[in-house]
Structure formats: structure tokens, C-alpha cells
Enzyme design. Structure first.
Site, short mmCIF file in Angstrom:
data_model
loop_
_atom_site.label_atom_id
_atom_site.label_comp_id
_atom_site.label_asym_id
_atom_site.label_seq_id
_atom_site.Cartn_x
_atom_site.Cartn_y
_atom_site.Cartn_z
N GLY A 21 -5.66 0.17 1.77
CA GLY A 21 -6.00 1.58 1.95
C GLY A 21 -6.19 2.28 0.62
N GLY A 22 -6.21 3.61 0.70
CA GLY A 22 -6.48 4.39 -0.51
C GLY A 22 -5.40 4.29 -1.56
CE LYS A 41 0.79 1.19 1.62
NZ LYS A 41 0.34 2.45 2.28
CG ASP A 131 -1.44 10.88 3.66
OD1 ASP A 131 -2.34 11.55 4.19
OD2 ASP A 131 -1.64 9.76 3.15
#
Length: 821
Positions: A21-22, A41, A131
Site C-alpha cells: 500500500g501507500g 509491515k 486513517d
């Protein structure tokens, strides 16, 4: 290069990539030390700087303490070769972004209800996500939602590349899109976008990133019913409340939203879940009826939170008291576990609307609460009793005042708060840093301080115990050592950096605290009082537990020769157990040796600070707050007494712009009609019309200004009143028609003047709607308002006194207060 097959810090073996992802890539991995499967992550290289990297690490470490069925557990946060990574629980399903279109609407709403519960839990721990989006909601194989990536959106807020928009614009709140300071309600807005998308099939706004952000800030969402989806009016009402542009107009908490979503899911399923034997999570009590979403649950006009959190919150907190007897305490709160039903009610009301806390606020507020628990521990037994009572009273007073100020009906809350004081209920184990933060928020500006003083006076009048035992020589409710600001808290806590090491120690101690009941009892017994008997101690925040243990170990290390001799006699001769030794053995049994060593080093640091003002503690005579004085820093020791002795209720706010008179100047319809007749006669005379020559058009003085009636506007439909005397302008108001006297005693306009020549007006317009106008004289600015909440906020922002009767001055039941006297 980091990728499948590589090992991070000689511990985590990356096996395969799960997604990208971003913010980076996620890998399935194995923790080769603990031999468990995890997800890691690996974050993209950031150019945000050391300060943001530090904040990110602290947020991730604090989020690691979140233990909830709908939150992805964070195990670790580290760096390898300059690359940051996050070690998390591995979830055995896909993300909501890949799954939701395959589910019926009822299934989507049930999942989002779990997300709302996760947010509610995190918010009550002082953590915001920033987020919330479908990609950050992971699903297990059984479609149980797990919210991930807490704290990582800090990366989105600090990007030095010009023109680069980080984050996810489609789910951004208006305040986030505008770059404003965020609170927990930004998460509720993002959740609202997810609910809208799940119900309508698409997000409300599309286009380029900047276009979408502008629409979130300024454009109402398109109607959902126009998309021909099975969306009930109640669900649409909930979505619109979540997508309110102003945070204060959104629902009060995630718990409110979770229950409303579950009700809608049950409607769509027609009771199928219950028929199939599936338990309805967080079901409301039988006598509660069907929950109703209070769209005004964010804040009332004066900034007070609505007390009725929601049936979901009440039901979720109905856990029986015996649950805390289990060896492991999971995601419980003090409001669930407090022994006293009254304390549970007060806490639930105060915590119904969460606040977010930064690490320093957690540290300072937690240290203060720990001091209230352990502050009397080193005193001789009989001398200790007075300070023990004072510290208990201080905690009760903070809880009682915060409850009165937070409750929707503060007048009705006063007797309950007084009951807390009169019955002398122990509350210290149940308090957490959020309670202190909310108490201090009522010192933010002059108007809120005025309300705090009024609450103190009402509480003093209602409580016999307060009047007898909690007043000072001036007869003011004042037990001393009640903080007035964060600076006061800094005088109590040792000066230290709230960084990686301290937060890591908080977390290790928090894990042991949850897991081991004997550790909790030993520490609380050593703290003194009857705190160990209250089950709410099991939910005590780590920011309170750590200084509690730290101060206990410091006291054990500095007990002096006389007390050493007494402990020897008590232990060897009288066979009485030494609580300090028992505490030491319990800590070493349940904590890793390195954590105990860190605690000891921290206690040594504390000892160096405290020893400066107390080189021979055993020989020093003490007054009731000498313990607090020893906790002060150097030259600040001389100022600590101000916290202990000053009557907070008597503080005068010299920076506040005061009203000339608390009672308004009121203009009745009969009076305005007479002015209209004079003005009309003057107009006829000026134009040569019939009639006798008037005595003259009278202007009515209004402080430094004057009020007049304009004789003709909109025919007979409305009247026009003006206030003149401002440089190059006048204030105009359209009122009900003044051609007739109508109800002569009806108040049409009320006005207050300020010391700086500002003017506040409230009036009934030609549609009989009450409106407000503020003339800010120093800035030469006129602003009109239709919502009283807006004018309250503006007055608070400008530091101007708020009239008590602002909303009632035009009512028939208005009664003047009698001016300043």
C-alpha cells in the site's frame, strides 16, 4: 534488500508478501524467538525527520497496548538498516476493501459495527487512528473485523514534498483536509464515509485528490436514497450525522454508532440472527427500548457532552463484577469494573466523549493520579491518615466536578456528585489520565473557568461533608493540590523525556498488571488505603501503574534507619510480613529482570530529584503537602504550595472581557411600536404629509451606541431596527412588524455591552426565529449567528464573558440577576 527470505534484526524471517500500500509492504513472517506467525509491515523510507519518526514510534508503542477483539494487536516496532517495521498479529482473511461487495448490506453493517467498537475502545484509551478506510480493516475467515495501522497516518501528516497529498482523500474528514488539529471525531467521519459507501455502493465524492478534499470540507454528501438502495431513513440519518462538517455535530462516540448499525443490521435480517441462535452483541437492556441516535450528542451549546452515551455503551459495561477475578484482564475499563454503581455512572458519563492524549499528557496526568494513591505511604501510621483522607478527597472532588460539568443536565448531576463526597467513596483506582485531562479542559478559557467556579459553589452547597471537611479558612471548597494547568502537573512529576524507553517500560508493566492479580493487589496494598479492594484497579492505565510502582520502590529504598529497625523487628520478631519486600518479590517474579533493573534505575533518578529538597527525610517535620513539595523540581519547590493552598474557585480572570452588566437591556414590542410611531410621524413631516408636527424622532441609548426604528421596510410584513454609532456602519435587524403594538410585553431585542465597547444582541426576526449578532469593537467586526452554539464558541475564543441569560432573555420567564452587585 528487504523481501521474502530476508531476516529483520536476526529474528523475523519474512516468508511471503501479503500486500502493498501507500505506506509500505506487508509480509507473512515467523518470529524465530517466540516461534509464532506474525505479519510485518515494512514502512517506506520517509523524509519526515527525527521528530516525526519519534512520534510515530511512540504512537505505535502506545497502540500496542490496545487489546480488543476488533483491533489488530501490535507486538513490536523496530528498525533494521534504517528501515522501520511494525510487527503485528497475522489475520487469516482479506481486507474489507476486497470483501464488502460480496456481502449483503446487513453483513456490511455488522462488520462496520465492529469497527465502530474498535474505535470506541481506542478513543477511550486516548488514541486516534487518523486513517480509517476499508483497506485498514482486515477480516478473519469468519468475517470478524480487525482495525489495523493505528498511528501510522502520522506519516501522512508530515511530507515535505510540495504538492504531494498523503493519506486517503476519499475518507478524509473536513478538518483533516484543511490541515486542522484532529480529535477522535475525525475517525467517526471516516467511518461515516465507509458506511455511506457500503450502503450506496460508492463513496460520496469522486475526482482528483484536491477536488475530493474540497468537497469533504464544503459540499453536502449526495442523497443516498437516490441510488435506489435499501437504506432506511434511520440509517441515512446516522450517515448524515457521521458526515457532519463540524466535529461537534457528529455522534458522541463509536459505541453510539456501533449500536445504531447493529439495530439497522437486525432490521434488514428480520431477526434471523436471533432465530439462528446467534447472540446479539451488546444488546440493549430489556427496559431500554430501541436505541435512538442523538444527533446532537457531540456537544451541547455550552460545550457540555451529552451524558446518555448509548444503550451499546451501557450494555457493554454491564459485565459482572466477578469477571475481574479471572487471572487475565483484557479490554476492560474502570467504568466497567468499579465497585460502586455511582462511580460507574459518573465515569461512564465523563468518558462518553473521549479525548486524545499525547505521550507527555499521559505521563503528567498519570503521575498526578499515582501521587494521590501513594502520596501518604511514607508517613507514620497516625500522621498518614490525614494526608490519606486529603488525597482521597482530592480525587473525589476532581471526579465530582468533572461529572457535573460534563453531564447534560448539570443541575440534576449536583446531588449525585454531592453523594459521592458525602459517602466518601474510594475513587482513586478508577481514575485515569482522561479524567484529569477533562477536568483541566474546564480551565482553558475564562468562560469555562467561570462555569467551573459555579459548579464548585453548587457542589459545596449540596454536600454536608464538603462544607465541614473540604473548605478552607475563607469558606471556599478547597482541598489543595488541585491542578490548574499542565504546568502545575510538571511541578509534581520528575522532569524526564517521554521516549521509547519509558513507553516500553509502561507496556511491559501493563502486560504484567493485566495478567497477574497478585501483582495488582501487592502494589495497591503498598500504596495504602483500601484501593486494593476496588476491582477497577485491574483496568488502571500503565501511565498510573508505572509511577505508582516507581514511587513505591523509591520509598522502600529510602525508608531510613529507624524504619529499617522497625521492619526488622516486625519481620523477625513479630512475624509480620514486610510489604516492601513482598512487593519486591512479586515484581521480580512477574517482570523480566531487565524491566526490574530499568525500574530501579528510574527510581534512582527519582531519588536524585527528591533528595535535593529532602536530604534527611526522617528528620524533617511535614505539613499535609510536604510530600508534594519534595516532588517539585529545584526552585519550583517554593511554588508548589500555591497548588496546595490556592482557592481555585476564587481565581479572578483578569484577561476576560467583562460585561458591563450581566442583565440585558431589553426592548419590548410595545416600546418599539412607540419608537416606530415617532419615526413614522417624522417621516411624514419630512415629506409634507398630514398630521401634527412630531416631538422629534427619539434614539434610545445603548451603551456607547444608540438604537432606532426605521419606519418603513417590507410594508407591513416586518419591522427594521438599527443600532448606530459604529464607525462608518450600522447594525440592522429585521423584526416582527412594529406597525401595531401586538403583544406589548413581548421582548423583541436584548442587548449586552462589554467593557471594550463590544455589543451582543439577540432578537426575534420577522419569522419569530431567535438570532444573534456580535459586534467585536476592537476588530471592527460584525458577525451574525443563528445557532447559539456558534456564538458560545466565538465568545470563548475571544475571551469574552458569556451572559447567563443569552438564550432566555427573550422568554416570558426571564428574571434579571440584579446586576453585578
Amino acid at each position: 534488500m528487504i523481501g521474502p527470505g530476508s531476516t529483520l534484526n536476526d529474528r523475523f524471517l519474512l516468508q511471503k508478501e501479503l500486500g502493498r500500500g501507500g505506506m509500505g509492504a506487508v509480509y507473512a513472517a515467523v518470529d524465530q524467538v517466540l516461534q509464532r506467525s506474525v505479519a510485518i509491515k515494512v514502512l517506506k523510507d520517509q523524509q519526515a525527520g527525527d521528530e516525526v519518526s519519534k512520534r510515530l514510534r511512540l504512537e505505535a508503542q502506545i497502540a500496542a497496548r490496545l487489546l480488543h477483539d476488533n483491533v489488530v494487536r501490535i507486538y513490536d516496532f523496530g528498525q533494521a538498516g534504517g528501515t522501520s517495521y511494525l510487527v503485528m498479529e497475522q489475520v487469516d482473511g482479506v481486507s474489507y476493501v476486497r470483501r464488502w461487495r460480496d456481502l449483503p448490506l446487513a453483513g456490511r453493517l455488522k462488520i462496520l459495527a465492529g469497527v465502530a467498537e474498535a474505535l470506541d475502545y481506542a478513543h477511550r484509551q486516548g488514541v486516534i487512528h487518523r486513517d480509517v478506510k476499508p483497506g485498514n480493516v482486515l477480516l478473519t475467515a469468519a468475517d470478524v473485523p480487525k482495525l489495523s495501522d493505528f498511528g501510522l497516518s502520522l506519516l501522512a501528516e508530515h511530507d515535505d514534498a510540495a504538492g504531494v497529498v498523503r493519506g486517503t482523500p476519499h475518507y478524509m474528514s473536513p478538518e483533516q483536509a484543511k490541515g486542522q488539529r484532529l480529535n477522535y471525531k475525525t475517525d467517526l467521519y471516516s467511518l461515516g464515509v465507509m458506511v455511506y459507501e457500503s450502503a450506496a455502493g460508492a463513496v460520496p465524492f469522486t475526482g482528483t485528490a484536491m477536488t475530493v478534499m474540497a468537497q469533504h470540507a464544503n459540499t453536502p454528501p449526495p442523497p443516498i436514497l437516490a441510488r435506489d438502495q435499501p437504506v432506511s431513513p434511520d440509517l441515512e440519518k446516522l450517515i448524515l450525522a457521521l458526515l457532519a462538517k463540524r466535529p461537534e455535530d457528529r455522534p458522541a462516540s463509536g459505541a453510539v454508532v456501533a449500536e445504531a448499525l447493529r439495530v439497522e443490521a437486525r432490521k434488514l435480517q428480520g431477526g434471523a440472527d436471533v432465530a439462528a441462535g446467534e447472540p446479539a452483541p451488546d444488546a440493549a437492556p430489556e427496559d431500554a427500548g430501541e436505541p435512538v441516535l442523538d444527533l446532537g450528542a457531540g456537544r451541547a451549546a455550552r460545550g457540555r457532552a451529552v451524558a446518555g452515551a448509548a444503550p451499546a455503551a451501557r450494555a457493554r459495561r454491564s459485565e459482572p463484577a466477578h469477571a475481574v477475578a479471572a487471572p487475565h484482564v483484557a479490554a476492560a475499563e474502570a467504568a466497567d469494573l468499579a465497585a460502586s454503581p455511582l462511580v460507574r455512572k459518573l465515569l461512564r458519563t465523563i468518558l462518553a466523549e473521549p479525548v486524545s492524549l499525547n505521550p507527555e499528557e499521559r505521563y503528567l496526568n498519570g503521575y498526578y493520579l499515582a501521587h494521590l494513591l501513594v502520596g501518604s505511604r511514607r508517613r507514620p501510621f497516625f500522621a498518614r491518615r490525614k494526608l490519606e483522607r486529603l488525597n482521597a478527597d482530592r480525587a473525589r472532588l476532581i471526579l465530582a466536578l468533572t461529572y457535573v460539568l460534563t453531564a447534560h443536565d448539570s443541575e440534576a448531576a449536583v446531588p449525585e456528585a454531592a453523594q459521592l463526597l458525602d459517602e466518601r467513596i474510594e475513587v482513586r483506582p478508577a481514575l485515569n489520565p482522561v479524567v484529569v485531562a477533562k477536568f483541566l479542559s474546564w480551565r482553558d478559557n475564562p468562560n469555562r473557568r467561570r462555569m467551573l467556579r459555579q459548579a464548585r459553589k453548587a457542589l459545596q452547597d449540596a454536600s454536608a461533608y464538603a462544607r465541614e471537611h473540604m473548605t478552607d479558612a475563607k469558606g471556599v471548597l478547597n482541598v489543595g493540590l488541585i491542578p490548574r494547568s499542565t504546568e502545575d502537573l510538571r511541578k509534581l512529576a520528575p522532569e524526564r523525556e517521554v521516549g521509547d524507553e519509558l513507553v516500553e517500560r509502561w507496556n511491559r508493566l501493563a502486560d504484567a498488571w493485566r495478567e497477574h492479580a497478585d501483582l495488582r493487589e501487592t502494589v495497591l496494598r503498598y500504596a495504602g488505603g483500601a484501593a486494593y479492594r476496588d476491582p477497577s484497579g485491574a483496568a488502571m492505565w500503565a501511565e498510573v501503574v508505572y509511577p505508582l510502582v516507581e514511587m513505591s520502590r523509591w520509598q522502600r529504598a529510602r525508608r531510613g534507619k529507624l524504619r529499617d529497625a522497625w521492619h526488622f523487628v516486625a519481620n523477625r520478631v513479630l512475624r509480620l510480613p514486610d510489604p516492601g519486600e513482598k512487593l519486591h518479590r512479586t515484581l521480580t517474579r512477574h517482570l523480566a529482570p531487565r524491566v526490574v533493573e530499568q525500574l530501579d534505575r528510574s527510581a534512582v533518578q527519582l531519588d536524585r530529584v527528591l533528595a535535593r529538597s529532602d536530604p534527611d527525610d526522617e528528620a524533617q517535620p511535614e505539613d499535609q503537602d510536604s510530600r508534594a513539595a519534595r516532588l517539585a523540581q529545584g526552585s519550583e519547590a517554593a511554588r508548589i504550595g500555591a497548588i496546595a493552598a490556592e482557592a481555585d474557585a476564587e481565581v479572578v480572570d483578569s484577561d476576560q472581557v467583562a460585561l458591563v452588566d450581566v442583565d440585558p437591556i431589553r426592548f419590548l414590542q410595545g416600546e418599539l411600536h412607540e419608537l416606530w410611531k415617532e419615526a413614522a410621524a417624522g417621516m411624514r413631516q419630512a415629506t409634507g404629509g398630514p398630521g401634527p408636527r412630531p416631538a422629534g424622532h427619539r434614539h434610545t441609548p445603548l451603551g456607547p451606541y444608540r438604537l432606532a426604528v426605521v419606519p418603513s421596510v417590507r410594508g407591513a410584513a416586518a419591522g427594521q431596527v438599527v443600532v448606530q454609532g459604529m464607525p462608518s456602519k450600522q447594525i440592522e435587524m429585521l423584526t416582527p412588524s412594529l406597525r401595531t403594538a401586538g403583544s406589548r410585553g413581548r421582548a423583541i431585542i436584548a442587548a449586552w455591552t462589554y467593557d471594550d465597547h463590544s455589543l451582543l444582541l439577540t432578537y426575534s426576526d420577522f419569522k419569530s426565529v431567535q438570532r444573534y449578532i456580535l459586534w467585536d469593537a476592537p476588530h471592527g467586526r460584525q458577525t451574525a449567528y443563528s445557532d447559539p452554539a456558534d456564538i458560545y464558541r466565538e465568545l470563548e475564543a475571544l475571551g469574552m464573558e458569556v451572559p447567563e441569560a443569552m438564550e432566555t432573555a427573550l422568554s416570558r420567564g426571564f428574571r434579571p440577576q440584579g446586576g453585578r452587585g
